[in-house]
Design a protein around this motif. Structure first.
Motif: not given
Lengths: 504, 229
Positions: A355-356, A358-359, A361, A379, A381-385, A387, B204, B211
């Motif tokens: 799961x990403x 990002x989603x 969070x 929040x 979080x890391x810059x990169x994607x 999973x 993005x 968020x």
């Protein structure tokens, strides 16, 4: 080995005797011709006899050799023309002492050498046994025990080996060294025989069978607990002293196996007891947590129904809101419980999916905005994607439970910081609040079952954190919590593996 | 305005009473059915404009009935169920439900969902050439997406995903639905990684704050939805 001895001594002793006699002839000739007196020759006989007697520690043979040598010499001194007859007394004295000295010296020296060899062998044996003992004691599982045993037997015998154990179905092959050893089914019946008889069966034993294996029972106080089969292919036959050594080793193996079995049985009973305690504690705390809001609801309802016409509108509204709140709380509690039972079930299969982050969070953020509108969640979080293989609803539930916990202990500063970062193959989540922090007692009992906890006015902080722990651990991660080093508020951290681990 | 007719398929009398009260107060015309057979008769004879289906019926598996309803009518079907796991939701949505509500729900929530379902239906009647929500604009003819009047560069796949979602605003589209429609009916729906990665990239590019997404909303564990306002 006895065979070999007799065989050897037949040849060796005979040749020693012959050579000794030959030497005595030479010595005589030398003494007579060069030194002109057979008397001196007697002195030379001493080393000769001793040398040839040295060959073995068989008393009789030594005696024979010595006697023959001396008698040859004496005979020659009598018979040889021109040799001076030696004084009888002297001759007798010399001969007897010669013979005796030679025989005794020879036998003693040799036996001490033999003794030395035996001592060396014994030392080696003891060393091996000590090594095996250590290995057996440190084996963590029964499987390790079997393999360890077979490996050591291989060191001792240089042969392949197989381990049989018995269960309700009969005798089963549980391990072999090397691992891929092909063994015929018929061998199991010989193994079974060794097991039942409690005695070695197969090559080199008194129970010879149509097999190239030597089957030795592993016993614990005369009861067989397993069988080891050693493959003697080709000409090699096991000697009886080898079988003795092996049996000694297997005694220790039997002891280790028995210890292992007892330990496992003990452990199982202990686990059962612990499980029972957890279950009853859990039920107790859950029933308490449910009664409280239900009592409030029933109370409010009874007030409303009894005072239908006399109650103020505002009071009525308040009671109704109270009922709504308590019911909503009960519902959340129920969902938490369902998660626990799902996660705690033996057959629980976690539906992990990449799961990403990002989603996850973003959804957490959404729920926080809805339920804790006056709170601000930062929040980071890391810059990169990223999973992460998780069941997303469960992880969101963990985050919400942690946030709910922070809110319960909040002060004026309604801020929360959620930081997520990648650290050596794991995703580390840390939630920091600026509330009242954890008391020393709370810190001790954070993730334990709520029986040990103080149920606070808001209906207990117990369940939420227990669920967080169950969920995180079911994902193969860890969770911890404590006060922030700044001294303000608490920090809860959990880690999740980023790699998919296959769980069986 | 003529009041819309709603069929409530529910077997528990207590729940039925509550639902009827809520909906009638709101102005809907209600008819009820207690089991699959009654539902069939009602649908075929009265043709309700929206159906509220409780999956926990005694005589037939809720999902089976849902499939049958989809054969009899194309009106919005809102599924109500006591089960709340994502898999159950996905199952219902993939079999023709327009929305899924888990018990217990508040009346406000129920009414909002019914209103949304009706609204989606009216929109679907028109063939739109573009869709806008907030600062987001998608032009289906030019195959272009822009946010705050700035064009957004999307890859082919990314555009197709956005288009699919934008053509059914407000409706939850499951991962399976999206995958099948973009990568074909034989695509592997068990592994939705590529879709998720694409969606992260899309977000993005078009969202101010990932968020707090405003345009493409997440239904965790189920799928995605284009926002409507």
């Amino acid at each position: 080995m006895n065979n070999k001895y007799i065989h050897r001594s037949n040849m060796n002793e005979l040749s020693a005797l012959f050579l000794s006699v030959l030497m005595s002839i030479f010595v005589f000739l030398f003494a007579q011709l060069i030194m002109k007196s057979a008397l001196y020759g007697m002195a030379f006989l001493i080393p000769v006899v001793i040398l040839f007697v040295f060959r073995s520690n068989q008393f009789l043979w030594n005696l024979l050799t010595a006697l023959s040598t001396v008698s040859t010499y004496l005979f020659l001194s009598f018979v040889f023309p021109g040799s001076m007859p030696l004084p009888y007394g002297f001759m007798l004295y010399c001969s007897v002492s010669l013979v005796l000295t030679a025989v005794i010296a020879g036998t003693k020296l040799l036996s001490s050498r033999e003794q030395h060899k035996t001592d060396e062998r014994q030392k080696l044996r003891d060393q091996l046994i000590a090594e095996i003992n250590t290995k057996l004691l440190t084996a963590a599982t029964a499987e390790e025990l079997y393999i360890s045993t077979l490996q050591h037997l291989h060191i001792v015998t240089q042969k392949s080996a197989v381990f049989y154990t018995s269960d309700e179905h009969g005798i089963q092959r549980t391990a072999s060294f090397p691992a891929g050893l092909i063994i015929y089914e018929k061998e199991a019946s010989f193994a079974l025989e060794a097991f039942v008889l409690g005695q070695p069966v197969g090559v080199g034993t008194s129970h010879e069978r149509d097999t190239s294996f030597l089957f030795l029972p592993v016993k614990v106080s005369e009861q067989s607990v397993g069988v080891v089969g050693i493959l003697f292919s080709g000409e090699a036959l096991p000697s009886s002293s080898l079988i003795e050594i092996l049996q000694m080793i297997l005694v220790r193996v039997g002891v280790a196996l028995e210890k292992h079995r007892l330990f496992r049985a003990q452990r199982a009973t202990q686990l059962d007891k612990e499980l029972e305690k957890v279950r009853s504690d859990f039920l107790r705390s859950v029933s308490h947590d449910f009664r409280t809001p239900l009592t409030a609801i029933l109370g409010a309802c009874s007030v409303l129904s009894e005072n239908q016409f006399s109650i103020e509108k505002s009071d009525q509204q308040e009671l109704i809101s109270g009922i709504e709140e308590e019911a909503a709380w009960l519902l959340r509690m129920l969902e938490n419980l369902l998660s626990i039972t799902r996660v705690g079930a033996e057959r629980f299969i976690l539906h992990k999916n990449p799961e990403p982050l990002e989603e996850i969070l973003e959804q957490t953020n959404y729920r926080v905005r809805k339920r804790f509108a006056d709170y601000h969640l930062h929040i980071d979080q890391p810059q990169e994607l990223v999973m992460v293989p998780v069941d997303p609803m469960l992880i969101i539930q963990v985050l919400i439970n942690l946030i709910e916990n922070s809110v319960k202990h909040s002060t004026d500063r309604k801020e929360l910081v959620l930081r997520v970062e990648k650290q050596s193959g794991q995703l580390v989540f840390s939630l920091r609040d600026f509330g009242s922090g954890l008391s020393a007692q709370a810190q001790e009992t954070l993730f334990l079952d709520s029986h040990d906890k103080i149920s606070d006015a808001n209906g207990g902080m117990g369940l939420g954190l227990i669920i967080c722990k169950s969920i995180i651990e079911a994902h193969g991660g860890e969770i911890s919590g404590g006060n922030h080093p700044d001294g303000i508020g608490a920090v809860f951290t959990f880690r999740l593996p980023l790699e998919e681990i296959n769980e069986e | 305005m003529k009041s819309k007719s709603v069929l409530i398929i529910e077997d528990e009398a207590y729940v039925l009473r509550i639902l009827k009260t809520i909906l009638e107060t709101e102005g809907y015309k209600i008819s009820t059915a207690k089991n699959g057979d009654m539902a069939k008769t009602n649908i075929l004879t009265h043709q309700p404009e929206l159906i509220l289906l409780d999956l926990g019926l005694p005589d037939i598996d809720g999902i089976e009935l849902l499939k049958k309803i989809r054969v009899w009518t194309k009106v919005p079907v809102l599924v109500v169920s006591a089960r709340s796991t994502e898999r159950d939701k996905v199952l219902a949505l993939d079999n023709g439900a327009d929305d899924y509500i888990s018990k217990p729900f508040s009346s406000a929530e129920l009414l909002a969902r019914i209103r949304a379902a009706f609204r989606r239906e009216t929109i679907a009647d028109f063939v739109e050439d573009r869709y806008c929500v907030g600062d987001f604009v998608i032009d289906f003819e030019k195959r272009m997406v822009s946010v705050k009047s700035m064009p957004v560069r999307l890859t082919q796949i990314e555009y197709r995903i956005v288009e699919l979602i934008a053509r059914q605003p407000g409706k939850v589209l499951t991962y399976g639905y999206l995958i099948k429609n973009i990568w074909g009916p034989y695509a592997d729906t068990d592994n939705n990684r590529i879709l998720r990665v694409n969606m992260s990239n899309i977000r993005r590019k078009i969202e101010d704050d990932t968020m707090n997404p405003k345009y493409i909303l997440t239904e965790m564990g189920i799928g995605y939805r284009m926002s409507e306002s």
